[in-house]
Design a protein around this motif. Structure first.
Motif, PDB file in Angstrom:
ATOM      1  N   THR A 101     -35.917  36.378 -33.571  1.00 30.09           N
ATOM      2  CA  THR A 101     -35.239  37.064 -34.672  1.00 30.09           C
ATOM      3  C   THR A 101     -34.387  36.037 -35.413  1.00 30.09           C
ATOM      4  O   THR A 101     -33.824  35.127 -34.804  1.00 30.09           O
ATOM      5  CB  THR A 101     -34.338  38.210 -34.184  1.00 30.09           C
ATOM      6  OG1 THR A 101     -33.348  37.696 -33.283  1.00 30.09           O
ATOM      7  CG2 THR A 101     -35.154  39.287 -33.481  1.00 30.09           C
ATOM      8  N   LYS A 155     -31.433  35.538 -38.667  1.00 24.53           N
ATOM      9  CA  LYS A 155     -30.468  36.136 -39.592  1.00 24.53           C
ATOM     10  C   LYS A 155     -29.884  35.034 -40.467  1.00 24.53           C
ATOM     11  O   LYS A 155     -29.503  33.976 -39.966  1.00 24.53           O
ATOM     12  CB  LYS A 155     -29.334  36.844 -38.843  1.00 24.53           C
ATOM     13  CG  LYS A 155     -29.766  37.987 -37.946  1.00 24.53           C
ATOM     14  CD  LYS A 155     -28.558  38.588 -37.236  1.00 24.53           C
ATOM     15  CE  LYS A 155     -28.960  39.732 -36.315  1.00 24.53           C
ATOM     16  NZ  LYS A 155     -29.682  39.253 -35.122  1.00 24.53           N
ATOM     17  N   ILE A 156     -29.822  35.301 -41.760  1.00 27.29           N
ATOM     18  CA  ILE A 156     -29.111  34.421 -42.692  1.00 27.29           C
ATOM     19  C   ILE A 156     -27.711  34.998 -42.861  1.00 27.29           C
ATOM     20  O   ILE A 156     -27.555  36.148 -43.288  1.00 27.29           O
ATOM     21  CB  ILE A 156     -29.817  34.349 -44.065  1.00 27.29           C
ATOM     22  CG1 ILE A 156     -31.255  33.850 -43.916  1.00 27.29           C
ATOM     23  CG2 ILE A 156     -29.030  33.467 -45.029  1.00 27.29           C
ATOM     24  CD1 ILE A 156     -31.384  32.415 -43.524  1.00 27.29           C
ATOM     25  N   ILE A 201     -24.177  39.328 -42.844  1.00 29.19           N
ATOM     26  CA  ILE A 201     -25.622  39.090 -42.715  1.00 29.19           C
ATOM     27  C   ILE A 201     -26.283  39.406 -44.053  1.00 29.19           C
ATOM     28  O   ILE A 201     -26.204  40.525 -44.552  1.00 29.19           O
ATOM     29  CB  ILE A 201     -26.223  39.951 -41.596  1.00 29.19           C
ATOM     30  CG1 ILE A 201     -25.619  39.555 -40.241  1.00 29.19           C
ATOM     31  CG2 ILE A 201     -27.750  39.798 -41.560  1.00 29.19           C
ATOM     32  CD1 ILE A 201     -26.035  40.449 -39.095  1.00 29.19           C
ATOM     33  N   GLN A 202     -26.926  38.414 -44.635  1.00 29.56           N
ATOM     34  CA  GLN A 202     -27.603  38.601 -45.915  1.00 29.56           C
ATOM     35  C   GLN A 202     -29.008  39.157 -45.734  1.00 29.56           C
ATOM     36  O   GLN A 202     -29.455  40.000 -46.494  1.00 29.56           O
ATOM     37  CB  GLN A 202     -27.644  37.267 -46.675  1.00 29.56           C
ATOM     38  CG  GLN A 202     -26.268  36.714 -46.989  1.00 29.56           C
ATOM     39  CD  GLN A 202     -26.318  35.346 -47.654  1.00 29.56           C
ATOM     40  OE1 GLN A 202     -27.389  34.775 -47.875  1.00 29.56           O
ATOM     41  NE2 GLN A 202     -25.149  34.795 -47.969  1.00 29.56           N
ATOM     42  N   ARG A 203     -29.707  38.639 -44.728  1.00 32.48           N
ATOM     43  CA  ARG A 203     -31.068  39.099 -44.439  1.00 32.48           C
ATOM     44  C   ARG A 203     -31.351  38.898 -42.962  1.00 32.48           C
ATOM     45  O   ARG A 203     -30.754  38.020 -42.333  1.00 32.48           O
ATOM     46  CB  ARG A 203     -32.106  38.308 -45.261  1.00 32.48           C
ATOM     47  CG  ARG A 203     -32.184  38.743 -46.697  1.00 32.48           C
ATOM     48  CD  ARG A 203     -33.129  37.867 -47.509  1.00 32.48           C
ATOM     49  NE  ARG A 203     -32.647  36.508 -47.612  1.00 32.48           N
ATOM     50  CZ  ARG A 203     -33.358  35.432 -47.320  1.00 32.48           C
ATOM     51  NH1 ARG A 203     -34.588  35.543 -46.883  1.00 32.48           N
ATOM     52  NH2 ARG A 203     -32.858  34.226 -47.466  1.00 32.48           N
ATOM     53  N   ALA A 204     -32.282  39.684 -42.426  1.00 29.29           N
ATOM     54  CA  ALA A 204     -32.662  39.537 -41.027  1.00 29.29           C
ATOM     55  C   ALA A 204     -34.120  39.952 -40.864  1.00 29.29           C
ATOM     56  O   ALA A 204     -34.610  40.832 -41.578  1.00 29.29           O
ATOM     57  CB  ALA A 204     -31.774  40.397 -40.133  1.00 29.29           C
ATOM     58  N   ARG A 205     -34.794  39.299 -39.912  1.00 25.73           N
ATOM     59  CA  ARG A 205     -36.214  39.606 -39.695  1.00 25.73           C
ATOM     60  C   ARG A 205     -36.670  39.114 -38.324  1.00 25.73           C
ATOM     61  O   ARG A 205     -36.119  38.149 -37.787  1.00 25.73           O
ATOM     62  CB  ARG A 205     -37.057  38.943 -40.787  1.00 25.73           C
ATOM     63  CG  ARG A 205     -38.539  39.298 -40.716  1.00 25.73           C
ATOM     64  CD  ARG A 205     -39.319  38.666 -41.835  1.00 25.73           C
ATOM     65  NE  ARG A 205     -40.707  38.469 -41.444  1.00 25.73           N
ATOM     66  CZ  ARG A 205     -41.604  37.798 -42.157  1.00 25.73           C
ATOM     67  NH1 ARG A 205     -41.253  37.254 -43.315  1.00 25.73           N
ATOM     68  NH2 ARG A 205     -42.841  37.663 -41.726  1.00 25.73           N
ATOM     69  N   TRP A 250     -39.471  31.995 -45.302  1.00 26.13           N
ATOM     70  CA  TRP A 250     -38.643  33.206 -45.528  1.00 26.13           C
ATOM     71  C   TRP A 250     -37.220  32.852 -45.950  1.00 26.13           C
ATOM     72  O   TRP A 250     -36.623  33.530 -46.781  1.00 26.13           O
ATOM     73  CB  TRP A 250     -38.635  34.022 -44.251  1.00 26.13           C
ATOM     74  CG  TRP A 250     -37.629  35.117 -44.175  1.00 26.13           C
ATOM     75  CD1 TRP A 250     -37.693  36.358 -44.743  1.00 26.13           C
ATOM     76  CD2 TRP A 250     -36.387  35.086 -43.449  1.00 26.13           C
ATOM     77  NE1 TRP A 250     -36.581  37.101 -44.424  1.00 26.13           N
ATOM     78  CE2 TRP A 250     -35.762  36.334 -43.622  1.00 26.13           C
ATOM     79  CE3 TRP A 250     -35.752  34.119 -42.656  1.00 26.13           C
ATOM     80  CZ2 TRP A 250     -34.537  36.660 -43.042  1.00 26.13           C
ATOM     81  CZ3 TRP A 250     -34.537  34.432 -42.084  1.00 26.13           C
ATOM     82  CH2 TRP A 250     -33.934  35.685 -42.282  1.00 26.13           C
ATOM     83  N   ALA A 251     -36.666  31.821 -45.355  1.00 32.45           N
ATOM     84  CA  ALA A 251     -35.260  31.460 -45.595  1.00 32.45           C
ATOM     85  C   ALA A 251     -35.118  30.813 -46.967  1.00 32.45           C
ATOM     86  O   ALA A 251     -35.785  29.846 -47.280  1.00 32.45           O
ATOM     87  CB  ALA A 251     -34.765  30.513 -44.512  1.00 32.45           C
TER      88      ALA A 251
END
Length: 198
Positions: free
Chosen positions: A147, A149-150, A158-162, A196-197
């Motif tokens: 996982t 997280k940015i 947390i700006q985005r997570a995946r 992605w980042a």
């Protein structure tokens, strides 16, 4: 295996216990060092766009079993065991952190990327957690799940997570076969994270 344990097995008169005890004693006395394997940082997958961000890649978190340099096999019951005769070049989280940073560098993806404590002021942090990094004995596949997280460095939000995952067939559940499959699966995940980042 201690002498006391061997005597206990002998006292029980168990032929199976005796054979197992002798095998373990011989294995412990062999003194052969495990073969060390490394992970690679993917390159040559092209520039994937760029930004001026300054990123710090934190050391990944994970469960205790994965916080080691051992090659792990998971059986159909979910039990974890160490693959004999093989080890990684470093603790799994440290090795993946290094290869992730190098993959960002190879892609020329962002302005600057480094590990914490290297004297840069980041705009974002990449925080990861290793959920799986093992051979699945039932399917004979290498399984990697991470996982990501940015996190804004100033805001802490947390700006985005995946979740990123890959499965790659292993040619064998031995040192070379297992580690090569895990390396290929990790490479897929690292490339996806870098793309992605942004």
């Amino acid at each position: 295996m201690t002498i006391e344990a061997l005597q206990t097995a002998l006292g029980r008169g168990s032929l199976h216990g005796l054979a197992l005890s002798v095998a373990l004693v011989l294995a412990g006395c062999s003194g052969s060092a495990p073969t060390t394997f490394d992970l690679s940082a993917p390159s040559g997958f092209g520039r994937v766009g760029g930004s001026g961000a300054t990123m710090v890649v934190a050391r990944p978190t994970t469960v205790q079993a994965l916080d080691s340099d051992r090659v792990i096999v998971k059986d159909s019951s979910g039990a974890l065991s160490f693959l004999g005769g093989a080890q990684w070049a470093d603790q799994i989280p440290a090795l993946i952190q290094t290869r992730l940073i190098q993959t960002f560098e190879n892609a020329s993806r962002i302005g600057s990327v480094s590990a914490p404590g290297q004297g840069i002021t980041p705009t974002v942090q990449l925080v990861t957690d290793i959920r799986s990094f093992n051979i699945d004995a039932a399917s004979g596949s290498a399984v990697v799940e991470i996982t990501a997280k940015i996190v804004g460095d100033a805001s802490g939000k947390i700006q985005r997570a995946r979740l990123f995952a890959a499965r790659v067939p292993a040619v064998g559940v031995d040192g070379p076969g297992a580690t090569q499959a895990l390396d290929r699966a990790l490479s897929q995940v690292l490339i996806e994270i870098v793309r992605w980042a942004r």
